[in-house]
Scaffold this motif. Structure first.
Motif, PDB file in Angstrom:
ATOM      1  N   GLY A 182     -10.534 -11.345 -18.397  1.00 38.40           N
ATOM      2  CA  GLY A 182     -10.741 -11.327 -19.833  1.00 38.40           C
ATOM      3  C   GLY A 182     -11.549 -10.109 -20.220  1.00 38.40           C
ATOM      4  N   PRO A 183     -11.646  -9.865 -21.508  1.00 34.12           N
ATOM      5  CA  PRO A 183     -12.300  -8.631 -21.961  1.00 34.12           C
ATOM      6  C   PRO A 183     -13.792  -8.588 -21.623  1.00 34.12           C
ATOM      7  CG  PRO A 183     -11.851 -10.100 -23.818  1.00 34.12           C
ATOM      8  CD  PRO A 183     -11.149 -10.677 -22.629  1.00 34.12           C
ATOM      9  N   ASP A 184     -14.413  -9.763 -21.472  1.00 39.57           N
ATOM     10  CA  ASP A 184     -15.852  -9.781 -21.226  1.00 39.57           C
ATOM     11  C   ASP A 184     -16.202  -9.970 -19.757  1.00 39.57           C
ATOM     12  OD1 ASP A 184     -16.446  -9.473 -23.919  1.00 39.57           O
ATOM     13  OD2 ASP A 184     -16.210 -11.621 -24.283  1.00 39.57           O
ATOM     14  N   TYR A 185     -15.238 -10.161 -18.886  1.00 42.85           N
ATOM     15  CA  TYR A 185     -15.514 -10.423 -17.480  1.00 42.85           C
ATOM     16  C   TYR A 185     -14.943  -9.306 -16.612  1.00 42.85           C
ATOM     17  CZ  TYR A 185     -16.768 -15.134 -18.908  1.00 42.85           C
ATOM     18  OH  TYR A 185     -17.360 -16.215 -19.505  1.00 42.85           O
ATOM     19  N   GLY A 186     -15.773  -8.722 -15.799  1.00 45.80           N
ATOM     20  CA  GLY A 186     -15.311  -7.742 -14.828  1.00 45.80           C
ATOM     21  C   GLY A 186     -14.862  -6.434 -15.416  1.00 45.80           C
ATOM     22  N   LYS A 187     -15.141  -6.188 -16.671  1.00 43.85           N
ATOM     23  CA  LYS A 187     -14.661  -4.978 -17.321  1.00 43.85           C
ATOM     24  C   LYS A 187     -15.421  -3.766 -16.752  1.00 43.85           C
ATOM     25  CE  LYS A 187     -13.912  -2.914 -21.865  1.00 43.85           C
ATOM     26  NZ  LYS A 187     -14.076  -3.086 -23.326  1.00 43.85           N
ATOM     27  N   GLY A 188     -14.659  -2.785 -16.249  1.00 44.87           N
ATOM     28  CA  GLY A 188     -15.274  -1.596 -15.694  1.00 44.87           C
ATOM     29  C   GLY A 188     -15.992  -1.849 -14.391  1.00 44.87           C
ATOM     30  N   TYR A 189     -15.672  -2.904 -13.704  1.00 47.16           N
ATOM     31  CA  TYR A 189     -16.393  -3.286 -12.504  1.00 47.16           C
ATOM     32  C   TYR A 189     -15.926  -2.488 -11.303  1.00 47.16           C
ATOM     33  CZ  TYR A 189     -19.799  -6.966 -12.892  1.00 47.16           C
ATOM     34  OH  TYR A 189     -20.942  -7.651 -13.108  1.00 47.16           O
ATOM     35  N   ASP A 190     -16.858  -2.257 -10.391  1.00 44.47           N
ATOM     36  CA  ASP A 190     -16.510  -1.743  -9.072  1.00 44.47           C
ATOM     37  C   ASP A 190     -17.524  -2.318  -8.071  1.00 44.47           C
ATOM     38  OD1 ASP A 190     -18.875  -0.211  -9.230  1.00 44.47           O
ATOM     39  OD2 ASP A 190     -17.794   1.518 -10.027  1.00 44.47           O
ATOM     40  N   PHE A 191     -17.293  -2.100  -6.824  1.00 43.03           N
ATOM     41  CA  PHE A 191     -18.102  -2.678  -5.760  1.00 43.03           C
ATOM     42  C   PHE A 191     -19.540  -2.143  -5.805  1.00 43.03           C
ATOM     43  CE2 PHE A 191     -19.187  -2.921  -1.088  1.00 43.03           C
ATOM     44  CZ  PHE A 191     -19.379  -4.294  -1.086  1.00 43.03           C
ATOM     45  N   GLN A 192     -19.675  -0.853  -6.113  1.00 42.04           N
ATOM     46  CA  GLN A 192     -21.015  -0.256  -6.156  1.00 42.04           C
ATOM     47  C   GLN A 192     -21.875  -0.873  -7.261  1.00 42.04           C
ATOM     48  OE1 GLN A 192     -22.068   2.435  -8.676  1.00 42.04           O
ATOM     49  NE2 GLN A 192     -24.121   2.134  -7.821  1.00 42.04           N
ATOM     50  N   THR A 193     -21.287  -1.118  -8.432  1.00 39.45           N
ATOM     51  CA  THR A 193     -22.030  -1.735  -9.532  1.00 39.45           C
ATOM     52  C   THR A 193     -22.475  -3.148  -9.167  1.00 39.45           C
ATOM     53  OG1 THR A 193     -20.751  -0.439 -11.118  1.00 39.45           O
ATOM     54  CG2 THR A 193     -21.959  -2.341 -11.967  1.00 39.45           C
ATOM     55  N   ALA A 194     -21.568  -3.906  -8.524  1.00 41.64           N
ATOM     56  CA  ALA A 194     -21.904  -5.267  -8.119  1.00 41.64           C
ATOM     57  C   ALA A 194     -23.061  -5.265  -7.120  1.00 41.64           C
ATOM     58  CB  ALA A 194     -20.677  -5.947  -7.524  1.00 41.64           C
ATOM     59  N   LEU A 195     -23.031  -4.342  -6.139  1.00 43.71           N
ATOM     60  CA  LEU A 195     -24.121  -4.252  -5.171  1.00 43.71           C
ATOM     61  C   LEU A 195     -25.436  -3.887  -5.853  1.00 43.71           C
ATOM     62  CD1 LEU A 195     -22.496  -2.421  -2.110  1.00 43.71           C
ATOM     63  CD2 LEU A 195     -23.310  -4.780  -2.219  1.00 43.71           C
ATOM     64  N   PHE A 196     -25.372  -2.974  -6.817  1.00 46.00           N
ATOM     65  CA  PHE A 196     -26.574  -2.559  -7.545  1.00 46.00           C
ATOM     66  C   PHE A 196     -27.219  -3.740  -8.260  1.00 46.00           C
ATOM     67  CE2 PHE A 196     -28.204  -1.048 -11.733  1.00 46.00           C
ATOM     68  CZ  PHE A 196     -29.364  -0.443 -11.263  1.00 46.00           C
ATOM     69  N   LEU A 197     -26.414  -4.499  -8.995  1.00 47.07           N
ATOM     70  CA  LEU A 197     -26.951  -5.642  -9.739  1.00 47.07           C
ATOM     71  C   LEU A 197     -27.444  -6.740  -8.810  1.00 47.07           C
ATOM     72  CD1 LEU A 197     -24.299  -5.835 -12.603  1.00 47.07           C
ATOM     73  CD2 LEU A 197     -26.663  -5.037 -12.781  1.00 47.07           C
ATOM     74  N   LEU A 198     -26.714  -6.966  -7.719  1.00 47.45           N
ATOM     75  CA  LEU A 198     -27.113  -8.023  -6.789  1.00 47.45           C
ATOM     76  C   LEU A 198     -28.407  -7.659  -6.057  1.00 47.45           C
ATOM     77  CD1 LEU A 198     -26.192 -10.775  -5.811  1.00 47.45           C
ATOM     78  CD2 LEU A 198     -24.941  -9.654  -3.971  1.00 47.45           C
ATOM     79  N   THR A 199     -28.624  -6.374  -5.803  1.00 49.72           N
ATOM     80  CA  THR A 199     -29.877  -5.934  -5.174  1.00 49.72           C
ATOM     81  C   THR A 199     -31.033  -5.994  -6.159  1.00 49.72           C
ATOM     82  OG1 THR A 199     -28.571  -4.388  -3.830  1.00 49.72           O
ATOM     83  CG2 THR A 199     -30.946  -4.074  -3.851  1.00 49.72           C
TER      84      THR A 199
END
Length: 547
Positions: free
Chosen positions: A269-286
């Protein structure tokens, strides 16, 4: 003092403005430290994403991450030093306000006074060194990280924002009643610690009187009560920590689940995962666990807040004492001091410590109170100092009523206890109190016996009720304080007990000389006082013996 007592929190915080510059410096370094950690997380996530996603190793990113991580710890250490400095300054100011109040309050003996200073310092300092800095740091750092998270991915920011709002609310609910629990624990600690110490001092006499088993049961009951109060305090601390960890775990888990599902494409959907990549996910999770770093410290310090509020409630009655009592002319000179038909029993005790005491004391001169241990000498001295109220009989000063006489005695009496009270501070402060002075100031010559032994002289630091001094040196310091800050009535409870012969030879002439121009009441077994005493009172288990 104001007739409207201030709240404990206002009393605690009123001096913060004095060192606000130190706090602000600490908070600036804290925010810079958090900024370094954000950059560290970014470079680390770039390095990990390139390695795991593309099999590329970028050592420059790892080097930058290491540098910013090192900077984070250095800046955090500097912030901690500022916070500790602020705590030390404010705790020292509070103690300097407390010292004169303890010195002039004859209701608190030296043992209880020492315990109070030590306990209050232990309870107040963490409030200023940890709770106040971490309370503001948790807000500043959380706002910084929320801005970063909302900028990168708003749903992660929303999850963290909800946690940020819920956790303090939960802590306030848990904190309701915690202050009362802490105050009860402090009261019991102060009361029973003094009891334990007094019993320890009299252990030989207890054994000789075959009273050991009875005293053992008595102390066991007091120890059980103190242990129960301690357990209640620990329960509150454990509940606070457990509640925090529960919400932290749930929040981090929600962030991890959301990021994982978004990367898998399950949440679309437009509000989920938009512009996502693995590096961004790791950054936020850290970054997510660090969001709770200062919140954890704040919640841990919340326990210190409750302790400090409880300590403040214990102190404020002492510092605000007699703010609402009628005024008495305490500057009036002593003309007459009479005790008539005095009887006294402690609350909840049927035994009279004193019974039908009649005594007319001179306006100046030495009055000697004699009697075996337990005969009521110390109780009589406390009554003469205005510390204990009289219900049966009268104690009158200059013909005034009972209450006015007690207020006059409370304001015009200095008290030398068998166990002297030594303040945390320099030797100079203990002798001259708040007077700055210099080495040429007048002071009793007998203090040279101490100064010549101390490498730092007047600047010798004393702590823990003067453990750096011998028993005789403590008595000399306290006697010098009494001579330099004279009052019309000087009361001394066993001033020469347990002292060596050389120290006794120094103290005796000083006490006799002190009695030349003021009233000195001494409870002692020292025979040398009998030849110079204007009046001698013999007590035998509370009864006045005829001369």
């Amino acid at each position: 003092m104001s007739s409207n007592p201030q709240s404990t929190s206002r009393w605690l915080n009123k001096n913060i403005a004095v060192i606000k510059g130190i706090y602000i410096s600490g908070w600036i370094f804290t925010v810079l430290s958090a900024g370094c950690f954000v950059v560290f997380c970014w470079f680390l996530s770039v390095f990990a994403a390139l390695w795991l996603d593309k099999g590329q190793i970028a050592p420059d990113n790892l080097l930058y991450a290491s540098l910013f991580l090192t900077g984070r710890y250095i800046l955090a250490y500097i912030a901690t030093r500022y916070n500790h400095k602020a705590g030390q300054i404010i705790a020292s100011k509070v103690k300097k306000v407390l010292y004169p109040a303890l010195l002039n309050n004859n209701k608190i003996d030296s043992i209880s006074g020492t315990l109070m200073v030590t306990r209050v310092n232990d309870d107040l300092k963490p409030y200023f060194a940890f709770f106040i800095p971490y309370a503001m740091a948790s807000v500043l750092v959380s706002v910084l990280l929320l801005v970063v998270c909302f900028w990168v991915e708003k749903w992660v920011g929303i999850i963290l924002l909800v946690s940020f709002l819920v956790i303090p609310f939960l802590m306030s609910i848990i904190g309701m009643g915690a202050e009362g629990i802490h105050k009860k624990h402090i009261d019991l600690f102060m009361k029973y610690s003094a009891v334990f110490y007094n019993r320890l001092q009299a252990i030989a006499e207890i054994v000789n009187l075959d009273n050991f088993k009875l005293q053992y049961r008595f102390l066991s009951d007091k120890s059980d009560a103190l242990n129960k109060a301690t357990i209640k305090v620990m329960r509150v601390a454990i509940l606070t920590t457990a509640s925090l960890e529960l919400f932290v775990t749930l929040s981090i888990a929600m962030v991890a689940i959301y990021l994982g599902l978004s990367l898998l494409g399950i949440m679309v959907g437009p509000d989920y995962g938009k512009g996502y990549d693995f590096q961004t996910a790791l950054f936020l999770l850290t970054l997510a666990p660090y969001f709770f770093f200062y919140l954890r410290k704040f919640v841990s310090a919340y326990h210190d807040r409750n302790r400090a509020l409880a300590a403040a409630k214990l102190l404020m009655p002492l510092l605000n004492e007699d703010s609402d009592t009628p005024t008495t002319d305490t500057n009036e000179p002593l003309r007459s001091f009479e005790i008539d038909n005095l009887s006294f029993a402690y609350p909840d005790s049927p035994v009279k410590v004193l019974n039908n005491i009649r005594l007319k004391l001179p306006a100046k001169g030495l009055v000697l109170v004699k009697g075996i241990s337990g005969s009521g000498k110390s109780t009589l001295l406390k009554i003469c100092a205005g510390s204990l109220p009289v219900e049966n009989g009268t104690v009158t000063v200059n013909g005034k009523d009972r209450d006015s006489s007690r207020r006059w005695l409370d304001a015009n009496t200095s008290y030398l206890n068998q166990f002297p009270f030594i303040f945390d501070g320099t030797l100079r402060y203990n002798v001259f109190l708040d007077k700055e002075g210099d080495d040429n100031n007048y002071y009793p010559e007998f203090l040279d016996n101490i100064l010549n032994k101390k490498e730092d002289g007047w600047q010798t630091e004393l702590s823990h009720n003067g453990k750096q001094l011998s028993g005789g040196e403590k008595q000399l310091v306290t006697l010098a304080r009494m001579l330099l800050h004279p009052k019309p009535v000087a009361i001394m409870d066993e001033p020469t007990a347990s002292l060596d012969a050389d120290t006794v030879e120094i103290i005796l002439p000083q006490i006799i000389r002190l009695a030349e121009d003021r009233l000195v009441i001494v409870a002692s077994h020292e025979e040398a006082f009998e030849s110079v005493a204007e009046t001698i009172l013999n007590l035998n288990w509370g009864e006045q013996e005829k001369q």
